[in-house]
Design a protein around this motif. Structure first.
Motif, PDB file in Angstrom:
ATOM      1  N   MET A   1       0.833  -1.204   0.000  1.00  0.00           N
ATOM      2  CA  MET A   1       0.000   0.000   0.000  1.00  0.00           C
ATOM      3  C   MET A   1       0.868   1.254   0.000  1.00  0.00           C
ATOM      4  SD  MET A   1      -3.243  -0.685   2.531  1.00  0.00           S
ATOM      5  CE  MET A   1      -2.271  -1.253   3.923  1.00  0.00           C
ATOM      6  N   HIS A   2       0.298   2.334  -0.514  1.00  0.00           N
ATOM      7  CA  HIS A   2       0.901   3.653  -0.379  1.00  0.00           C
ATOM      8  C   HIS A   2       0.323   4.277   0.888  1.00  0.00           C
ATOM      9  CE1 HIS A   2       0.910   8.144  -1.717  1.00  0.00           C
ATOM     10  NE2 HIS A   2       1.909   7.875  -0.895  1.00  0.00           N
ATOM     11  N   ILE A   3       1.172   4.472   1.895  1.00  0.00           N
ATOM     12  CA  ILE A   3       0.740   4.937   3.210  1.00  0.00           C
ATOM     13  C   ILE A   3       1.383   6.292   3.505  1.00  0.00           C
ATOM     14  CG2 ILE A   3       0.804   4.451   5.694  1.00  0.00           C
ATOM     15  CD1 ILE A   3       0.959   1.446   4.919  1.00  0.00           C
ATOM     16  N   ILE A   4       0.590   7.234   3.944  1.00  0.00           N
ATOM     17  CA  ILE A   4       1.111   8.507   4.458  1.00  0.00           C
ATOM     18  C   ILE A   4       1.064   8.450   5.970  1.00  0.00           C
ATOM     19  CG2 ILE A   4       0.715  10.992   4.641  1.00  0.00           C
ATOM     20  CD1 ILE A   4      -0.239  11.010   1.781  1.00  0.00           C
ATOM     21  N   LEU A   5       2.170   8.781   6.580  1.00  0.00           N
ATOM     22  CA  LEU A   5       2.303   8.742   8.030  1.00  0.00           C
ATOM     23  C   LEU A   5       2.552  10.167   8.520  1.00  0.00           C
ATOM     24  CD1 LEU A   5       4.429   6.023   9.871  1.00  0.00           C
ATOM     25  CD2 LEU A   5       3.848   8.222  10.877  1.00  0.00           C
ATOM     26  N   VAL A   6       1.624  10.695   9.308  1.00  0.00           N
ATOM     27  CA  VAL A   6       1.691  12.077   9.785  1.00  0.00           C
ATOM     28  C   VAL A   6       2.237  12.104  11.198  1.00  0.00           C
ATOM     29  CG1 VAL A   6       0.390  14.190  10.221  1.00  0.00           C
ATOM     30  CG2 VAL A   6      -0.322  12.655   8.380  1.00  0.00           C
TER      31      VAL A   6
END
Length: 332
Positions: A1-6
């Protein structure tokens, strides 16, 4: 998956949130995911978003839900989320918890301090630490019983409690407390410098890099974590993996990692009780050996492999819940 982690902690920060983000990026990329770590989320597309901190990341969470109503969202609960911001900013903090598909807690007692209505969303994982690799022989001063305190200097950490306890020790004690961490502000910086100047049993080392921290732990016989609130401190993971005995404040965040039966607790904000525990560790070899045996037994619960397994479980559960599928899987 393409995951954005903030994460609210910037790229140059050594704060716990940044360290967690970088470690998770590395672990998840090992499993083939593509991870972007950002501090400012503006609605960019992704397959899943992970936000560290329910309150501090509230704007990012609102933006994500405005753009991607049906995509999976994971919110990681920090100590200040659970033990401060739920009370000070309940509407914002609990809204972040409500819009998440999965909540991640970093110690075993998080469920006791969040609303029961969110329990079905909770996945608990323990932050991992690498086992220290054998290095050279660290320089140990034989007349000293070295104690370390590691972590940012701020109110939540009660960072100088061990220093205050050391002032109460008898003259014959060899205990020396070394404190490493970045001060939260000028006030904490000045307090640490003044304590280092006035207290012969205390040394403030400033913010150290990883090799220097590993050396500090290697020369220390004991670590103190005196926090008044914790979401699941990674420094406890590091101590357990290093076989370094711990004296810990009696709070849920420490009990949730070390267990209710751990013998090394002291009452929070109580330097006299801490001084007694420090002196006992220095003079009672059986007590110190018992603490060491306990942390060594816990070490396998803080491995990267275990953390990655739980991360993948959290991802799968978030995807299932976002897709309105049955997410009642067995927790690994």
């Amino acid at each position: 998956m393409h995951i954005i982690l903030v994460t609210p902690a910037g790229p140059d920060s050594k704060a716990g949130n940044r360290a967690t983000a970088v470690r998770w990026q590395s672990l998840l990329e090992q499993n083939g995911h593509r991870i972007e770590v950002v501090t400012d989320y503006r609605g960019e597309p992704c397959d899943l978003l992970i936000a560290l901190h329910a309150w501090r990341s509230a704007d990012a969470l609102q933006t994500f839900r405005q753009h991607w109503l049906d995509k999976p969202l994971i919110v990681v609960l920090t100590g200040t989320d659970i033990y401060r911001y739920q009370k000070e900013f309940p509407e914002i903090t609990r809204h972040s918890m409500a819009v998440a598909d999965v909540l991640v807690g970093l110690h075993d007692k998080v469920s006791e301090d969040i609303p029961a209505s969110f329990h079905h969303k909770l996945v608990t994982l323990r932050q991992s630490a690498e086992k220290p690799s054998p290095g050279g022989c660290p320089t140990v001063e034989p007349e000293h019983f070295d104690v370390c305190v590691i972590g940012h200097l701020r109110d939540e950490k009660d960072s100088l409690r061990a220093a205050l306890a050391a002032r109460l020790l008898p003259d014959e004690s060899g205990i020396v407390v070394s404190c490493a961490g970045k001060p939260h502000n000028d006030e904490w910086h000045n307090k640490a410098l003044n304590e280092s100047r006035d207290n012969p049993r205390f040394r403030y080392l400033g913010e150290l890099d990883k090799p220097a921290l590993h050396n500090l732990m290697a020369v220390s016989k004991l670590m103190v974590i005196s926090s008044v609130m914790e979401g699941g401190a990674n420094v406890v993971s590091e101590a357990c993996r290093a076989g370094l005995p711990v004296l810990a404040s009696d709070i849920p965040g420490n009990r949730g990692l070390l267990g209710d039966d751990y013998p090394g607790y002291f009452p929070v904000v109580d330097e006299r009780a801490l001084a007694e525990s420090l002196r006992r560790a220095e003079t009672d070899s059986r007590f110190l050996a018992g603490l060491k045996a306990e942390v060594e037994a816990l070490a396998e619960t803080f491995t990267p492999e275990r953390e990655l397994e739980k991360l993948e479980f959290a991802l799968a559960r978030a995807v299932a819940r976002a897709g309105n599928q049955d997410a009642a899987a067995e927790v690994p």
